[in-house]
Design a protein around this motif. Structure first.
Motif, PDB file in Angstrom:
ATOM      1  N   GLN A   7      -4.532  22.272 -11.798  1.00 26.89           N
ATOM      2  CA  GLN A   7      -4.176  21.473 -10.822  1.00 26.89           C
ATOM      3  C   GLN A   7      -2.224  21.945 -11.049  1.00 26.89           C
ATOM      4  N   GLN A   8      -1.784  22.008  -9.435  1.00 31.31           N
ATOM      5  CA  GLN A   8      -0.595  21.727  -9.566  1.00 31.31           C
ATOM      6  C   GLN A   8       0.047  20.647  -8.775  1.00 31.31           C
ATOM      7  N   ILE A   9       1.055  19.899  -9.187  1.00 35.06           N
ATOM      8  CA  ILE A   9       1.528  18.569  -7.597  1.00 35.06           C
ATOM      9  C   ILE A   9       3.424  18.963  -8.070  1.00 35.06           C
TER      10      ILE A   9
ATOM     11  N   LEU B 208       0.747  -1.433  -0.247  1.00 36.26           N
ATOM     12  CA  LEU B 208      -0.023   0.113  -0.463  1.00 36.26           C
ATOM     13  C   LEU B 208       0.911   1.101   0.103  1.00 36.26           C
ATOM     14  N   TRP B 209       1.599   1.319   0.837  1.00 34.52           N
ATOM     15  CA  TRP B 209       2.724   2.411   1.221  1.00 34.52           C
ATOM     16  C   TRP B 209       3.815   2.456  -0.610  1.00 34.52           C
ATOM     17  N   ASN B 210       3.621   1.628  -1.473  1.00 36.03           N
ATOM     18  CA  ASN B 210       4.916   1.520  -2.495  1.00 36.03           C
ATOM     19  C   ASN B 210       3.659   2.487  -3.957  1.00 36.03           C
ATOM     20  N   HIS B 211       1.855   1.722  -3.276  1.00 34.47           N
ATOM     21  CA  HIS B 211       1.679   2.985  -3.742  1.00 34.47           C
ATOM     22  C   HIS B 211       0.766   4.205  -4.240  1.00 34.47           C
ATOM     23  N   ILE B 212       1.073   4.600  -2.639  1.00 36.46           N
ATOM     24  CA  ILE B 212       1.105   6.149  -2.040  1.00 36.46           C
ATOM     25  C   ILE B 212       2.336   6.969  -2.239  1.00 36.46           C
ATOM     26  N   ALA B 213       3.059   5.769  -2.666  1.00 35.57           N
ATOM     27  CA  ALA B 213       4.827   7.017  -2.445  1.00 35.57           C
ATOM     28  C   ALA B 213       5.748   6.422  -4.178  1.00 35.57           C
ATOM     29  N   ARG B 214       4.268   5.998  -4.912  1.00 35.25           N
ATOM     30  CA  ARG B 214       5.325   5.845  -5.950  1.00 35.25           C
ATOM     31  C   ARG B 214       5.435   7.084  -7.013  1.00 35.25           C
ATOM     32  N   TYR B 215       6.039   6.624  -7.549  1.00 29.52           N
ATOM     33  CA  TYR B 215       7.155   7.699  -8.521  1.00 29.52           C
ATOM     34  C   TYR B 215       6.085   8.501  -9.571  1.00 29.52           C
ATOM     35  N   ARG B 216       5.678   9.513  -9.913  1.00 26.39           N
ATOM     36  CA  ARG B 216       4.992  10.290 -10.869  1.00 26.39           C
ATOM     37  C   ARG B 216       5.145  11.408 -11.235  1.00 26.39           C
ATOM     38  N   GLY B 217       7.023  11.769 -11.479  1.00 24.58           N
ATOM     39  CA  GLY B 217       6.764  12.714 -12.210  1.00 24.58           C
ATOM     40  C   GLY B 217       7.895  13.723 -10.874  1.00 24.58           C
ATOM     41  N   VAL B 218       8.245  14.978 -11.125  1.00 26.15           N
ATOM     42  CA  VAL B 218       8.553  15.813  -9.589  1.00 26.15           C
ATOM     43  C   VAL B 218       7.557  16.973  -9.628  1.00 26.15           C
ATOM     44  N   TYR B 219       6.886  17.529 -10.753  1.00 22.72           N
ATOM     45  CA  TYR B 219       6.248  19.094 -10.415  1.00 22.72           C
ATOM     46  C   TYR B 219       5.432  18.511 -11.868  1.00 22.72           C
ATOM     47  N   GLY B 220       3.894  18.761 -12.078  1.00 27.69           N
ATOM     48  CA  GLY B 220       3.269  18.929 -12.731  1.00 27.69           C
ATOM     49  C   GLY B 220       2.138  19.655 -13.090  1.00 27.69           C
ATOM     50  N   ILE B 221       1.872  20.126 -13.921  1.00 25.18           N
ATOM     51  CA  ILE B 221       0.425  21.570 -14.021  1.00 25.18           C
ATOM     52  C   ILE B 221      -0.562  20.817 -14.924  1.00 25.18           C
ATOM     53  N   ARG B 222      -1.947  20.935 -14.904  1.00 25.98           N
ATOM     54  CA  ARG B 222      -2.941  20.201 -15.811  1.00 25.98           C
ATOM     55  C   ARG B 222      -4.011  21.333 -15.427  1.00 25.98           C
ATOM     56  N   ASN B 223      -4.793  21.065 -16.698  1.00 28.54           N
ATOM     57  CA  ASN B 223      -5.847  21.557 -16.754  1.00 28.54           C
ATOM     58  C   ASN B 223      -7.119  20.707 -17.032  1.00 28.54           C
TER      59      ASN B 223
ATOM     60  N   TYR C  38       2.425  18.327  -2.450  1.00 28.63           N
ATOM     61  CA  TYR C  38       2.324  19.928  -2.261  1.00 28.63           C
ATOM     62  C   TYR C  38       1.090  19.571  -3.449  1.00 28.63           C
ATOM     63  N   TYR C  39      -0.226  20.223  -3.070  1.00 25.14           N
ATOM     64  CA  TYR C  39      -1.264  20.205  -3.666  1.00 25.14           C
ATOM     65  C   TYR C  39      -1.399  21.190  -4.188  1.00 25.14           C
ATOM     66  N   LEU C  40      -2.212  21.890  -5.362  1.00 26.53           N
ATOM     67  CA  LEU C  40      -2.573  23.582  -5.861  1.00 26.53           C
ATOM     68  C   LEU C  40      -3.828  23.212  -6.454  1.00 26.53           C
ATOM     69  N   SER C  41      -4.636  23.513  -6.422  1.00 23.50           N
ATOM     70  CA  SER C  41      -5.751  24.033  -7.787  1.00 23.50           C
ATOM     71  C   SER C  41      -7.144  24.810  -7.779  1.00 23.50           C
TER      72      SER C  41
END
Length: 454
Positions: free
Chosen positions: A201-203, A167-182, A223-226
């Protein structure tokens, strides 16, 4: 003497519970890159030849792709192998989740699973693989599984037979470092009607910043901002989240900005089974991203590893040629735009602990062995009846590279409605991972009002 012995047993059990659980042996960790892929999935294919061996995954963008634009489908010429329908369900049910079978029973005339050749496209940068090797020998669970330590930016437990580590592998998996999406989200009603809420959204995944060498003493995962762009009655509203690693030590911190009142307020209840307003209660706070937050309210067990037909390499589902009207149908998204493949998944189950409260008494998760994404979540109510079925329609973001969701879909079987996140087909562009990471001050509550103001 017996009383003294019992006291010693209690003492050592307590000591063990409050300290770290040891990592794997060097011999076990040495299987990474030999019999196991760098993140822990089996290198070999299956005996039937229907699941191929992993050969490095997808790491190169196809011709015509531009950074930040919608993905070009590298497998657009693949031919469908077959389609699972209600009529032939019995032939394939051993390779489906209870939730998938429930969707066939709920929508027998329309729900289908188109199956394509299996492609093990999961991949990550080499530095993530190197960090995973380090983590195999050093990462440890802490606080009865409520957190982990001694890990660099990668899957913390690439070699494991522990459900809570998975479960922690899912929570902490790699998804890039910074992304911004509409993107937009929508609740699709019984009759197929829906309304869109569009947001930017920005993370920043702090755990992976500086190639995963960031000091973890700050207890931050991301950090997550929407902030909402439409409809007009919600436009300008914003949400900021500071996600912590150990939420028994420091709870998730969240703030909301109300554009009408022009005020920033703490959002103290954005965790566990708090209902998410934009989903009309279909999605709970901790079912976002299939699962997030502390695992401390459940006892977790491994059911085993299975071969399941799961959503994979879904590029068509968010392609700009597909309109929301075509995609969002009554009951479920249009199966014609989905792609499913046979993959090995870890199946884990969480049972609500005595004395803990949650609307879900049991949760069963199916984790892609190659990327550790939870791809299917089956969630049960207090009567033991299957209530919610959630699916992450995975694809490889080859520009990063990483495997992550294209769309997340949350089905309420009892209400016969569903909620969709990450719709970007009708946006001019999709998520962009190429931009410079903002300073930490950008994600402070004091800056939230400036970000959300109309």
């Amino acid at each position: 003497m017996l009383k003294k012995h019992s006291l010693l047993v209690v003492f050592f059990l307590t000591l063990y519970a409050n300290h770290s659980v040891a990592a794997v042996t060097e011999a076990e960790a040495a299987q990474l890159g030999r019999t196991l892929m760098p993140l822990g999935g089996e290198l070999a294919g299956n005996a039937a030849g229907t699941i191929p061996a992993w050969q490095g995954g997808l790491t190169t963008a196809p011709a015509g792709y531009e950074v930040g634009q919608h993905h070009v489908d590298p497998f657009a010429n693949d031919k469908r192998l077959f389609t699972i329908t209600k009529a032939n369900l019995n032939q394939y049910k051993d390779n489906l989740s209870a939730g998938q079978i429930a969707l066939f029973n709920s929508y027998p005339d329309t729900y289908q699973i188109p199956v394509y050749p299996s492609r093990r496209t999961a991949s990550a940068p080499q530095w993530v693989y190197d960090n995973a090797q380090y983590n195999a020998l050093n990462a440890r669970l802490d606080n009865n599984g409520s957190s982990f330590s001694n890990a660099k930016g990668a899957i913390p437990f690439p070699v494991t037979d522990s459900a809570v580590e998975m479960l922690w592998n899912h929570i902490a998996r790699y998804r890039g470092v910074y992304g911004i999406r509409n993107a937009s989200e929508a609740v699709v009603q019984r009759n197929g009607s829906y309304s869109l809420v569009a947001a930017q959204q920005q993370i920043v995944f702090k755990f992976y910043q500086n190639q995963g060498q960031t000091n973890q003493d700050n207890n931050l995962l991301f950090y997550y901002l929407s902030f909402v762009k439409s409809p007009a009655r919600l436009a300008g509203g914003a949400v900021l989240v500071h996600e912590t690693l150990d939420q028994t030590k420091n709870m998730r911190q969240a703030w909301a900005y109300n554009a009408g009142q022009r005020r920033v307020r703490r959002a103290p209840n954005l965790s566990y089974d708090a209902p998410i307003a934009a989903s009309e209660g279909i999605r709970t706070a901790d079912s976002t991203d299939m699962y997030n937050g502390s695992p401390d309210r459940y006892d977790w067990t491994v059911i085993g590893k299975k071969e399941i037909y799961i959503p994979y390499n879904n590029y068509k589902i968010t392609h700009p040629s597909v309109s929301y009207q075509e995609l969002l149908q009554a009951g479920h998204i249009n199966p014609e735009f989905t792609r499913n493949e046979l993959h090995r998944v870890w199946v884990i189950e969480g049972t609500l602990r005595d004395g803990s409260r949650h609307v879900y008494a049991k949760r069963r998760f199916y984790l892609d062995e190659d990327s550790w994404n939870i791809v299917i979540a089956d969630e049960y109510d207090s009567r033991g009846e299957l209530w919610k079925v959630s699916m992450a329609y995975l694809k490889n973001y080859y520009e990063v590279p990483t495997t992550w969701t294209a769309l997340d879909v949350f089905h309420d079987l009892q209400g016969r409605r569903y909620h969709v996140q990450n719709l970007d087909n009708e946006e001019d562009a999709t998520i962009d991972f190429s931009l410079a990471v903002p300073d930490d001050s950008y994600f402070k509550p004091a800056a939230l009002r400036r970000r959300g103001v109309r």
